[in-house]
Design an enzyme around this catalytic site. Structure first.
Site, PDB file in Angstrom:
ATOM      1  N   ARG A   1       0.857  -1.178   0.000  1.00  0.00           N
ATOM      2  CA  ARG A   1       0.000   0.000   0.000  1.00  0.00           C
ATOM      3  C   ARG A   1       0.896   1.233   0.000  1.00  0.00           C
ATOM      4  NH1 ARG A   1      -1.366   2.507   4.555  1.00  0.00           N
ATOM      5  NH2 ARG A   1      -1.428   0.654   5.887  1.00  0.00           N
TER       6      ARG A   1
ATOM      7  N   HIS B   1      -3.400   4.394   4.854  1.00  0.00           N
ATOM      8  CA  HIS B   1      -4.556   3.492   4.930  1.00  0.00           C
ATOM      9  C   HIS B   1      -5.800   4.162   4.359  1.00  0.00           C
ATOM     10  CE1 HIS B   1      -7.275   0.442   6.481  1.00  0.00           C
ATOM     11  NE2 HIS B   1      -7.949   1.379   7.106  1.00  0.00           N
TER      12      HIS B   1
ATOM     13  N   TYR C   1       4.013   4.688  11.553  1.00  0.00           N
ATOM     14  CA  TYR C   1       4.319   3.260  11.698  1.00  0.00           C
ATOM     15  C   TYR C   1       5.180   2.689  10.564  1.00  0.00           C
ATOM     16  CZ  TYR C   1       0.137   3.052   8.690  1.00  0.00           C
ATOM     17  OH  TYR C   1      -0.788   3.243   7.687  1.00  0.00           O
TER      18      TYR C   1
END
Length: 355
Positions: free
Chosen positions: A251, A255, A264
């Protein structure tokens, strides 16, 4: 039954990779897939712009995962069913659904936006894995009716940690349902990395415990995806029972637009995947084969722009809501309580109009 290494037919530099068991798809299929990739990338970019303009409440981008998206839709037949997740808008559009209708749910409208029965595309599922048991149910029902139907059930790596995932696989295996479970492993369930979700050698290995085949594929190689997913669909159609395919992808964006991915993962991690871009890989491969010229690429880009404009116009249109629709489709026959509430609302609205 044990899965091997991820299958790759075209490497990140666009060069064919010798493979003993699979052949490259036909040239026409590769060109068609590339055109869908161009459209898919444009949809992702346009959707992000619509979020910034306040026309979409949220958008989970599949930028970098478009090869998975388009291949899943292209290997299906008209009578098959697609069960997507919230990140699978590009797959839904590739299946033939109007992009504005596909995005209507994410705009805040209470309507699904498209007719699942007419399109044979289930509503997008936001809760992880909840659509998978439904997908198995549709496949099992089709078998009982003697229909030639395969269900493509899409999910992410995070969904494999949910109980619904395991229940769906077990049910499908026991009943031999014609389902292809397609796991897009993009390495993160929002902010949780794969290593914190599973210590199995791969997610495809989870298929073994349920007695079904599991295969791994390079999720940024559209040629390999067409071959592997195509084989899985036809195996399920031929009575081979459920299949599981794990695609290794990434990705590239957050998100959703509401997520801060820098909390993160590092920019270096993202940059390492940039050279594996499925769109760039496909373009390089087709150009090398003489199947993609500047003129053809320009036509594809123009077609994608036309679709993006239609999508933008569809989502820019203001719709006057009818509050009475709240009561219209709750029960086939409205209950006394609903009638009472509807009448109360009508009276309140009438007072406002009179002021």
């Amino acid at each position: 039954m044990l899965p091997g290494e991820p299958i790759q037919l075209v490497d990140p530099l666009g060069r064919p990779v010798p493979e003993s068991t699979l052949r490259l798809p036909a040239d026409a299929d590769l060109v068609r897939a590339h055109e869908a990739l161009v459209v898919g990338r444009r949809i992702n970019d346009q959707a992000y712009a619509l979020v910034r303009q306040g026309r979409l409440a949220v958008y989970p981008s599949s930028h970098g995962q478009e090869a998975c998206q388009v291949a899943a839709a292209l290997v299906m037949r008209e009578q098959d069913w697609l069960f997507p997740t919230y990140r699978d808008t590009v797959s839904i559009v590739t299946r033939g659904v109007d992009p504005a209708e596909a995005l209507m749910l994410l705009s805040g409208d209470w309507h699904s936006g498209y007719d699942p029965v007419a399109t044979r595309v289930a509503p997008q599922a936001t809760p992880l894995a909840t659509q998978l048991p439904h997908a198995v149910g549709v496949a099992h029902a089709a078998t009982l009716r003697g229909e030639d139907t395969v269900v493509m059930a899409m999910c992410g790596d995070g969904a494999t940690s949910e109980g619904d995932f395991h229940e769906a696989l077990n049910f499908a295996a026991v009943f031999g349902a014609p389902v292809v479970f397609f796991v897009q492993n993009n390495e993160f369930a929002i902010s949780v990395p794969l290593a914190r979700q599973s210590v199995a050698p791969s997610l495809a290995h989870k298929a073994v415990g349920y007695g079904m085949p599991g295969r791994r594929v390079d999720g940024n190689d559209v040629a390999a995806l067409l071959s592997v997913l195509g084989d899985a669909v036809e195996a399920a159609r031929a009575g081979g029972g459920p299949q599981l395919v794990e695609a290794h992808t990434y990705r590239m964006q957050a998100h959703t637009n509401a997520d801060d991915a820098t909390r993160y993962r590092s920019d270096d991690d993202v940059e390492a995947w940039r050279s594996r871009d499925p769109l760039l890989r496909s373009a390089t491969h087709l150009t090398g084969k003489g199947l993609l010229t500047a003129a053809i690429e320009s036509e594809m880009t123009a077609a994608a722009e036309t679709l993006a404009a239609a999508m933008r116009d569809g989502l820019m249109a203001d719709v006057e809501p009818d509050p009475q629709e709240l009561f219209a489709h709750v029960y086939a026959e409205p209950t006394p309580q609903l009638r009472e509430q509807s009448a109360f609302l009508a009276e309140e609205l009438g007072r406002e109009d009179a002021v």
